[in-house]
Enzyme design. Structure first.
Site, mmCIF file in Angstrom:
data_model
loop_
_atom_site.group_PDB
_atom_site.id
_atom_site.type_symbol
_atom_site.label_atom_id
_atom_site.label_comp_id
_atom_site.label_asym_id
_atom_site.label_seq_id
_atom_site.Cartn_x
_atom_site.Cartn_y
_atom_site.Cartn_z
ATOM 1 C CG ASP A 153 -1.739 -1.237 1.418
ATOM 2 O OD1 ASP A 153 -2.054 -1.873 0.257
ATOM 3 O OD2 ASP A 153 -1.854 -1.624 2.455
ATOM 4 C CD GLU A 176 -8.400 -3.834 -1.187
ATOM 5 O OE1 GLU A 176 -9.293 -3.807 -0.282
ATOM 6 O OE2 GLU A 176 -7.515 -4.544 -1.473
#
Length: 539
Positions: A39, A223
């Site tokens: 991420d 997401e």
């Protein structure tokens, strides 16, 4: 530890006129993966520096500052999760943004149960992005803004400034416990307060490729939304198909400036993925975007899985991208590990080093560029430890032959020494030198290694070509774990001499690599290093 040192870390470099020598050695290029993690988020501020934001083992948030994209730079832990409470566990995907004159960090966390995941926000106390932060609590991401009741599951929040207003986009569950992830948006009153109920931007299962495992029988999953702009077009690049799967990939939504982002009909979903994995690069996702140091190139920073197996062990890559004729982004096919790529335009090359010392008395490793699981390096009691167990925050860790390179300097002929102690394990630890293209991975570098191995009572000299280990020479040597040894290499053209406690143990000739970085490495286990000294041959 040298208590007599008046300065803890000293680096003296030659003048930048050595630039041609440096570039001739291939130091204007790099290979992926550039660091470990997942991420990834990078923010380039008005000071021209890059700020990398990363979860600290799911238990905190760290900010790294650098003038380069290929080097995360200097790390500071800016927030550690409390021992108890709604945000004490599973700190995911933090992002750093500068909004309305302050730094803000958006992050997801829970109390230990995924169903309780919510989005929180931290506000800087000063203008220093690596300084202290105040926890402003949970952001409301539900459907009852009037009462603030029934807050909903929310992760991967990112702000959107558009049409003179501030919005927040995140990945949330449609219901309270249905585990059905879609992208939502809400208008914000300020960077820490939502002022409207959420609105779903688009369905999460329009195409098979957005579904988990790319199976028509499984749910859709959206997401990791990130904002990308080009003139009057605003793109939301999102991740889909399950972060634990090798089918994880990037999709695209778009909207025009002036349109209302709270109206789902204004969002256009692209019918094909915009970036996906290959036979050698798996689970591509959660990208962020920035520019090269001189502003002439656009770059993406994204993570990939280390294998096709299900799970969350990942590393981070950077690649240049450009634009299609219609103004939409055109992302590259992810390159295989070890592929040599040109560094971002304007990135400063290393200089030719003359002298370097570090005794770590300040408790920091700011002079070093690290390649390995981000929690497996630390300075303890005035020694640099590689492969250390930090005692907390080791989510999704893996071993990869951790190494740390002296930042921003390369050497050709030199003497390099360091006190070395293998704290745990039986494998080798020691010095790497004349290193080119260092990356995350056991053999992910080109250059030499000289080390000691307690499990085999051996000193060893070898080299790596970016893909495999090649032994040059070995020697019998009594080596004890827990005992400190002074390792030293003297390198002159093709001659390499390896000393242990002042005794010559290996004498060899190899000239495949003529210049490069110097650093420290451990294969597995844990090693401690101290009193590092590098001196260039002035002849």
């Amino acid at each position: 530890m040298k208590k007599s040192c008046s300065r803890l870390s000293v680096v003296i470099f030659c003048h930048i006129s050595m630039l041609g020598w440096v570039n001739a050695g291939g130091f204007d290029s790099f290979t992926n993966p550039v660091y470990e993690g997942a991420d990834p988020f990078v923010y380039r501020h008005t000071d021209g520096l890059y700020y990398f934001c990363q979860s600290e083992g799911d238990r905190g948030v760290a900010i790294w500052k650098s003038d380069k994209l290929t080097d995360k730079g200097i790390k500071r832990l800016v927030w550690k999760a409390p021992d108890k409470g709604w945000n004490s566990k599973q700190v995911w995907a933090p992002e750093l943004h500068y909004l309305q004159g302050r730094w803000y960090i958006y992050y997801a966390a829970d109390s230990g149960k995924n169903i309780d995941h919510r989005t929180g926000v931290l506000q800087s106390k000063t203008q220093d992005a690596q300084g202290e932060y105040t926890d402003l609590g949970v952001i409301y991401t539900g459907d009852e803004i009037e009462t603030g009741k029934n807050n909903r599951w929310a992760i991967d929040a990112t702000p959107l400034e558009m049409n003179g207003k501030l919005y927040l986009i995140w990945s949330g569950w449609d219901g309270h416990d249905d585990n059905n992830q879609s992208l939502f948006i809400a208008e914000m009153e300020n960077p820490w307060t939502v002022k409207s109920n959420r609105v779903k931007i688009a369905p999460n299962d329009t195409y098979v490729w957005v579904r988990v495992s790319e199976s028509p029988n499984k749910k859709g999953l959206n997401e990791g939304a990130q904002i990308l702009r080009n003139k009057d077009q605003i793109f939301v690049i999102y991740s889909c198909s399950g972060s634990w799967e090798h089918t994880y990939k990037l999709g695209q939504l778009s909207i025009r400036a002036g349109q209302d982002p709270m109206n789902p009909e204004n969002w256009v979903k692209k019918a094909e993925p915009v970036c996906a994995g290959t036979d050698t690069v798996h689970g591509v996702g959660h990208a962020s975007f920035t520019s090269s140091p001189d502003g002439t190139e656009d770059w993406m920073v994204y993570h990939s899985k280390i294998s096709k197996e299900r799970g969350w062990q990942r590393n981070v890559r950077i690649e240049k991208f450009d634009w299609n004729a219609d103004g939409s982004p055109r992302f590259p096919i992810p390159t295989t590990e070890g592929t040599v790529l040109k560094k971002p335009s304007g990135e400063k090359p290393p200089v030719k080093g003359t002298s370097f010392t570090d005794s770590f008395d300040d408790g920091l490793w700011d002079s070093w560029q690290y390649f390995g699981y981000n929690r497996f390096i630390d300075v303890r009691n005035g020694q640099l430890h590689l492969g250390i167990d930090p005692g907390w925050g080791t989510a999704n860790n893996y071993r990869c032959g951790e190494k740390a390179m002296v930042r921003n300097a390369v050497w050709d002929n030199f003497t390099f020494s360091a006190k070395t102690k293998i704290v745990k394990g039986e494998r080798d630890a020691g010095l790497v030198f004349r290193v080119q293209h260092p990356a995350v991975g056991y053999d992910a570098m080109k250059g030499y290694f000289a080390g000691i191995m307690p499990g085999a009572d051996r000193a060893i000299l070898g080299k790596m070509n970016g893909r495999k280990w090649i032994e040059i020479k070995r020697a019998d040597l009594s080596v004890e774990a827990g005992k400190e040894y002074t390792l030293e290499v003297c390198v002159r053209d093709g001659m390499i001499q390896f000393f242990v406690d002042g005794k010559l143990v290996i004498d060899a000739v190899d000239d495949e690599y003529t210049s490069g970085y110097c650093g420290l490495r451990i294969v597995s286990g844990e090693a401690a290093f101290d009193d590092v000294l590098i001196r260039a041959d002035q002849r």
